[in-house]
Motif scaffolding. Structure first.
Motif, PDB file in Angstrom:
ATOM      1  N   THR A 299       0.822  -1.208   0.000  1.00 43.18           N
ATOM      2  CA  THR A 299       0.000   0.000   0.000  1.00 43.18           C
ATOM      3  C   THR A 299       0.863   1.268   0.000  1.00 43.18           C
ATOM      4  OG1 THR A 299      -0.229  -0.254   2.403  1.00 43.18           O
ATOM      5  CG2 THR A 299      -2.071  -0.987   1.039  1.00 43.18           C
ATOM      6  N   GLU A 300       2.156   1.077  -0.268  1.00 42.66           N
ATOM      7  CA  GLU A 300       3.013   2.251  -0.447  1.00 42.66           C
ATOM      8  C   GLU A 300       3.422   2.336  -1.901  1.00 42.66           C
ATOM      9  OE1 GLU A 300       6.596   2.820   1.693  1.00 42.66           O
ATOM     10  OE2 GLU A 300       5.571   3.385   3.531  1.00 42.66           O
ATOM     11  N   LEU A 301       3.460   3.546  -2.427  1.00 35.51           N
ATOM     12  CA  LEU A 301       3.933   3.663  -3.803  1.00 35.51           C
ATOM     13  C   LEU A 301       4.818   4.885  -3.934  1.00 35.51           C
ATOM     14  CD1 LEU A 301       2.219   6.107  -5.399  1.00 35.51           C
ATOM     15  CD2 LEU A 301       0.425   4.409  -5.302  1.00 35.51           C
ATOM     16  N   THR A 302       5.609   4.900  -5.004  1.00 39.91           N
ATOM     17  CA  THR A 302       6.467   6.045  -5.273  1.00 39.91           C
ATOM     18  C   THR A 302       5.927   6.756  -6.488  1.00 39.91           C
ATOM     19  OG1 THR A 302       8.361   4.829  -4.420  1.00 39.91           O
ATOM     20  CG2 THR A 302       8.827   6.775  -5.754  1.00 39.91           C
ATOM     21  N   TYR A 303       5.665   8.044  -6.343  1.00 35.83           N
ATOM     22  CA  TYR A 303       5.239   8.823  -7.489  1.00 35.83           C
ATOM     23  C   TYR A 303       6.212   9.975  -7.693  1.00 35.83           C
ATOM     24  CZ  TYR A 303       2.560  11.425 -10.872  1.00 35.83           C
ATOM     25  OH  TYR A 303       2.183  12.084 -12.012  1.00 35.83           O
ATOM     26  N   GLN A 304       6.919   9.944  -8.819  1.00 35.65           N
ATOM     27  CA  GLN A 304       7.873  10.997  -9.170  1.00 35.65           C
ATOM     28  C   GLN A 304       8.794  11.324  -7.992  1.00 35.65           C
ATOM     29  OE1 GLN A 304       7.739  12.280 -12.647  1.00 35.65           O
ATOM     30  NE2 GLN A 304       6.783  10.285 -12.503  1.00 35.65           N
ATOM     31  N   GLY A 305       9.294  10.270  -7.368  1.00 33.50           N
ATOM     32  CA  GLY A 305      10.267  10.446  -6.296  1.00 33.50           C
ATOM     33  C   GLY A 305       9.672  10.621  -4.913  1.00 33.50           C
ATOM     34  N   GLN A 306       8.348  10.809  -4.822  1.00 36.33           N
ATOM     35  CA  GLN A 306       7.707  10.975  -3.518  1.00 36.33           C
ATOM     36  C   GLN A 306       7.102   9.641  -3.078  1.00 36.33           C
ATOM     37  OE1 GLN A 306       5.088  14.161  -4.882  1.00 36.33           O
ATOM     38  NE2 GLN A 306       5.927  15.458  -3.275  1.00 36.33           N
ATOM     39  N   THR A 307       7.279   9.313  -1.815  1.00 36.17           N
ATOM     40  CA  THR A 307       6.653   8.100  -1.296  1.00 36.17           C
ATOM     41  C   THR A 307       5.248   8.424  -0.803  1.00 36.17           C
ATOM     42  OG1 THR A 307       8.801   7.258  -0.654  1.00 36.17           O
ATOM     43  CG2 THR A 307       6.889   6.227   0.371  1.00 36.17           C
ATOM     44  N   ILE A 308       4.273   7.679  -1.302  1.00 38.83           N
ATOM     45  CA  ILE A 308       2.876   7.907  -0.941  1.00 38.83           C
ATOM     46  C   ILE A 308       2.383   6.681  -0.183  1.00 38.83           C
ATOM     47  CG2 ILE A 308       0.567   8.362  -1.817  1.00 38.83           C
ATOM     48  CD1 ILE A 308       2.617  10.586  -2.446  1.00 38.83           C
ATOM     49  N   ASP A 309       1.844   6.923   1.001  1.00 32.43           N
ATOM     50  CA  ASP A 309       1.351   5.819   1.814  1.00 32.43           C
ATOM     51  C   ASP A 309      -0.179   5.765   1.738  1.00 32.43           C
ATOM     52  OD1 ASP A 309       0.864   3.835   3.597  1.00 32.43           O
ATOM     53  OD2 ASP A 309       1.727   4.849   5.338  1.00 32.43           O
ATOM     54  N   LEU A 310      -0.673   4.716   1.099  1.00 34.65           N
ATOM     55  CA  LEU A 310      -2.119   4.582   0.906  1.00 34.65           C
ATOM     56  C   LEU A 310      -2.783   3.767   2.019  1.00 34.65           C
ATOM     57  CD1 LEU A 310      -2.181   3.834  -2.950  1.00 34.65           C
ATOM     58  CD2 LEU A 310      -2.810   5.972  -1.841  1.00 34.65           C
ATOM     59  N   THR A 311      -2.013   3.431   3.044  1.00 34.18           N
ATOM     60  CA  THR A 311      -2.593   2.623   4.117  1.00 34.18           C
ATOM     61  C   THR A 311      -3.674   3.418   4.847  1.00 34.18           C
ATOM     62  OG1 THR A 311      -0.355   1.763   4.422  1.00 34.18           O
ATOM     63  CG2 THR A 311      -1.994   1.177   6.092  1.00 34.18           C
ATOM     64  N   PRO A 312      -4.910   2.895   4.933  1.00 35.99           N
ATOM     65  CA  PRO A 312      -5.973   3.612   5.645  1.00 35.99           C
ATOM     66  C   PRO A 312      -5.703   3.601   7.142  1.00 35.99           C
ATOM     67  CG  PRO A 312      -6.859   1.903   4.175  1.00 35.99           C
ATOM     68  CD  PRO A 312      -5.394   1.658   4.285  1.00 35.99           C
ATOM     69  N   TRP A 314      -6.956   7.666   6.031  1.00 37.13           N
ATOM     70  CA  TRP A 314      -6.269   8.836   5.507  1.00 37.13           C
ATOM     71  C   TRP A 314      -6.670  10.090   6.290  1.00 37.13           C
ATOM     72  CZ3 TRP A 314      -7.996   7.436  -0.144  1.00 37.13           C
ATOM     73  CH2 TRP A 314      -7.319   6.276  -0.546  1.00 37.13           C
ATOM     74  N   ARG A 315      -5.838  11.088   6.177  1.00 40.46           N
ATOM     75  CA  ARG A 315      -6.112  12.358   6.848  1.00 40.46           C
ATOM     76  C   ARG A 315      -7.395  12.991   6.326  1.00 40.46           C
ATOM     77  NH1 ARG A 315      -1.904  17.311   6.294  1.00 40.46           N
ATOM     78  NH2 ARG A 315      -2.083  16.643   4.117  1.00 40.46           N
ATOM     79  N   ARG A 316      -8.119  13.631   7.225  1.00 40.22           N
ATOM     80  CA  ARG A 316      -9.319  14.382   6.813  1.00 40.22           C
ATOM     81  C   ARG A 316      -9.182  15.821   7.288  1.00 40.22           C
ATOM     82  NH1 ARG A 316     -14.392  10.266   8.076  1.00 40.22           N
ATOM     83  NH2 ARG A 316     -13.416   8.412   7.138  1.00 40.22           N
ATOM     84  N   ASP A 370      -1.607  22.034  -3.997  1.00 38.38           N
ATOM     85  CA  ASP A 370      -0.508  21.121  -4.349  1.00 38.38           C
ATOM     86  C   ASP A 370       0.283  20.679  -3.122  1.00 38.38           C
ATOM     87  OD1 ASP A 370       0.360  23.759  -4.041  1.00 38.38           O
ATOM     88  OD2 ASP A 370       2.130  23.387  -5.278  1.00 38.38           O
ATOM     89  N   ARG A 371      -0.006  21.289  -1.967  1.00 35.60           N
ATOM     90  CA  ARG A 371       0.694  20.872  -0.750  1.00 35.60           C
ATOM     91  C   ARG A 371       0.138  19.570  -0.168  1.00 35.60           C
ATOM     92  NH1 ARG A 371       1.946  26.439   2.553  1.00 35.60           N
ATOM     93  NH2 ARG A 371       2.927  27.508   0.787  1.00 35.60           N
ATOM     94  N   LEU A 372      -1.019  19.138  -0.670  1.00 37.91           N
ATOM     95  CA  LEU A 372      -1.637  17.922  -0.128  1.00 37.91           C
ATOM     96  C   LEU A 372      -1.045  16.704  -0.836  1.00 37.91           C
ATOM     97  CD1 LEU A 372      -5.290  19.264   0.004  1.00 37.91           C
ATOM     98  CD2 LEU A 372      -3.702  19.005   1.916  1.00 37.91           C
ATOM     99  N   ASP A 400     -21.971  18.416   2.639  1.00 40.12           N
ATOM    100  CA  ASP A 400     -21.374  17.138   3.047  1.00 40.12           C
ATOM    101  C   ASP A 400     -20.694  16.514   1.839  1.00 40.12           C
ATOM    102  OD1 ASP A 400     -22.048  17.407   5.639  1.00 40.12           O
ATOM    103  OD2 ASP A 400     -23.815  16.112   5.565  1.00 40.12           O
ATOM    104  N   ARG A 401     -19.527  17.051   1.566  1.00 37.95           N
ATOM    105  CA  ARG A 401     -18.813  16.700   0.346  1.00 37.95           C
ATOM    106  C   ARG A 401     -17.339  16.517   0.671  1.00 37.95           C
ATOM    107  NH1 ARG A 401     -18.077  20.974  -4.734  1.00 37.95           N
ATOM    108  NH2 ARG A 401     -16.432  19.776  -5.812  1.00 37.95           N
ATOM    109  N   PHE A 402     -16.668  15.684  -0.110  1.00 34.38           N
ATOM    110  CA  PHE A 402     -15.201  15.632  -0.007  1.00 34.38           C
ATOM    111  C   PHE A 402     -14.586  15.521  -1.386  1.00 34.38           C
ATOM    112  CE2 PHE A 402     -16.031  10.963   0.135  1.00 34.38           C
ATOM    113  CZ  PHE A 402     -15.105  10.498  -0.792  1.00 34.38           C
ATOM    114  N   GLU A 403     -13.346  15.985  -1.459  1.00 30.63           N
ATOM    115  CA  GLU A 403     -12.513  15.657  -2.604  1.00 30.63           C
ATOM    116  C   GLU A 403     -11.282  14.958  -2.052  1.00 30.63           C
ATOM    117  OE1 GLU A 403     -11.682  18.841  -5.317  1.00 30.63           O
ATOM    118  OE2 GLU A 403     -13.775  18.973  -5.979  1.00 30.63           O
ATOM    119  N   LEU A 404     -10.815  13.969  -2.806  1.00 33.35           N
ATOM    120  CA  LEU A 404      -9.612  13.256  -2.409  1.00 33.35           C
ATOM    121  C   LEU A 404      -8.417  13.866  -3.134  1.00 33.35           C
ATOM    122  CD1 LEU A 404      -7.892  10.945  -1.233  1.00 33.35           C
ATOM    123  CD2 LEU A 404      -8.660   9.522  -3.159  1.00 33.35           C
TER     124      LEU A 404
END
Length: 495
Positions: A299-312, A314-316, A370-372, A400-404
RNA sequence: GGGACGUUAGCUCAGGCGGUAGAGCAGCGGACUUUUAAUCCGUUGGUCGCGGGUUCGAUUCCCGCACGUCCCA
């Protein structure tokens, strides 16, 4: 067609003519291919030469000849099919003079058939010892150079077939894309969602804030729009009792082109009756974690050099909280519309006269979204930018809406659906005011849709997930054009 | 929409402060039956993105356009 023909092409056309004169069809279609390179490599790739010597079976493959290493009365060729590449060894004494002479006249890029037993060469490469060889399709044009391949991005997109032939990484990206979409279907079907298809051509382009493409139906003499979203149709289906529906299909938005925008893009949109946007946050986390485990094994991936942790989980963050953090503001300033406008203008952001506090908040948010980087659900969007979303019961200025957000980009958009027809009418009226003030992306009045709600739509939550952006993330692709087979390009005269 | 950069052989790229261009691979001819970008010898191939200007002469300098890439809005 071109008038001055390249020398290479002229010579190859000549070859084709002489083959025909000798009674050899350069484009036959009477061959039965027994195997793929991939299955042969999978079954025998680990066996040593001695073990391969005991294999009596004859194998047959077909594919594009990607390399020729010629030794006079023998030659090695590399055959590439949909599963990979396998070497073949052609020898005059094994193949026979006629077939060998034919081979000698072929070119890299031709489609060929090879059959024979397998062995391991002196240097250890698994190879077919060809006892039969045929031409299946003669290439007239030469392939890009074998070592550097095709790197010119314009040619890669305009002539994607060449890109696919010479860049195996590109093939992998599109295989992964197909796999991701297939997994999404499985995920949705396991949760009892029904896959549906709704109109791509709509009399009104509703369901999102975007400018549409216009087209015309001649027989009915009516203008139609390519859809910017399937939303209003999917909610009709929920009203009709289907309760859980999803659609994976194209949307069209008449906007600029960038590394994150293509005029036609693929969206998975789904609606679930008796659910809230909070349920969908959990479901989204589960979907992404499921995809990551299946496709990447983690559940971790690297996107353009950044490590992204998709493990639930997630921050709200609410939009207001995000703006507080981005700009170092306090809650009081955020709540004060005048102070907020003043602040935005001092920061050099453009705020038109008469702009409401909700839109100013969004301007401040979008300036620094873009900071998120790590997965973040941004919730509580202002009412005026969310005409189809249910009001937050505690604070009716928000919905009552969200964007990811992942890697600073919007990947998904969801909300608890507005199902009160009276409220919906008021919202459309608000949108008409925005339109009158010059907002071309404001929603149109849609009486027909209000009429649907008047038959009672169950409480529902719905979401759209941008498939192209999702695939970019999972394939570490910097541009949306890397994950769309035929991305939009300007027209260019063919020379 | 604005800015920067790019466009030269089929492909990947050099080059030239003005005298119409080179390499590697591919191609063509030849040698070679275990190569891995095979090797060796020989060799063909160009409207230098398009249009205009300056000039005796432009692929090179200037202007415009097209297409692309990146950045900004």
């Amino acid at each position: 067609m071109e008038q001055t023909e390249n020398e290479l092409i002229r010579l190859r056309r000549q070859k084709i003519r002489s083959l025909r004169e000798e009674g050899i069809d350069p484009y036959p279609n009477d061959v039965r291919v027994g195997h793929t390179t991939g299955e042969i490599i999978e079954r025998y790739g680990a066996l040593d030469g001695e073990a391969l010597g005991a294999v009596q079976e004859e194998f047959s493959i077909a594919g594009r000849m990607m390399a020729v290493r010629d030794f006079g009365k023998g030659a090695f060729i590399m055959v590439q099919d949909r599963k990979g590449r396998l070497q073949a060894f052609l020898r005059q004494n094994v193949l026979g003079e006629e077939a060998f002479r034919l081979f000698k006249r072929l070119d890299v890029g031709d489609i060929v058939f090879v059959a024979g037993r397998i062995f391991r060469t002196r240097t250890g490469e698994l190879t077919i010892d060809a006892s039969r060889f045929r031409l299946l399709s003669k290439a007239v044009r030469p392939l890009p150079e074998k070592w550097h391949g095709l790197t010119d991005v314009e040619t890669r997109y305009r002539q994607r077939h060449l890109d696919l032939i010479s860049n195996p990484r590109v093939v992998e990206i599109f295989k992964k894309r197909s796999r991701i979409i297939s997994l999404i279907r499985r995920f949705m079907e396991e949760r009892d969602f029904l896959e549906v298809e709704t109109p791509m051509m709509q009399p009104k382009a509703g369901g999102a804030a975007a400018r549409p493409f216009r087209t015309h139906h001649n027989a009915l003499d009516m203008d139609l729009y390519l859809r910017i979203a399937p939303e209003l149709y999917l909610k009709r289906l929920v009203t009709g009792g289907l309760e859980r529906v999803f659609e994976i299909n194209r949307n069209f938005r008449n906007e600029g082109v960038s590394t994150f925008h293509n005029p036609e893009f693929t969206m998975m949109e789904f609606y679930q009756a008796y659910a809230t946007y909070e349920d969908l946050m959990v479901m989204t986390e589960e979907l992404f974690a499921f995809l990551a485990r299946e496709v990447l094994g983690t559940t971790e991936l690297t996107y353009q050099g950044q490590t992204i942790d998709l493990t639930p989980p997630w921050r709200r963050l609410t939009v207001a909280e995000a703006v507080e953090r981005f700009w170092g503001l306090d809650a009081e300033t955020i709540a004060d519309g005048e102070a907020l406008i003043d602040f935005a203008r001092r920061q050099g952001l453009e705020v038109p006269e008469g702009e409401g506090p909700g839109k100013v908040l969004m301007t401040l948010f979008e300036a620094r979204e873009d900071r998120l980087v790590q997965p973040t659900f941004v919730t509580q969007y202002p009412l005026e930018v969310s005409p189809l979303a249910r009001k937050n019961p505690a604070d009716p200025r928000f919905t009552d809406r969200f964007e990811l957000y992942i890697c600073g980009r919007e990947i998904a958009n969801a909300f608890s659906e507005l199902n009160d027809p009276e409220d919906q009418r008021q919202r459309f009226l608000m949108q008409l005011e925005e339109r009158a003030r010059g907002d071309e992306e404001a929603h149109e009045m849609d009486e027909d849709y209000i009429r649907v709600l008047e038959y009672a739509m169950p409480p529902t939550a719905g979401e759209g997930i941008g498939i192209d952006r999702l695939v970019m993330l999972f394939t570490d692709s910097p541009s949306i054009r890397d994950v769309i087979l035929f991305p939009h390009l300007r027209r260019k005269e063919e020379g």
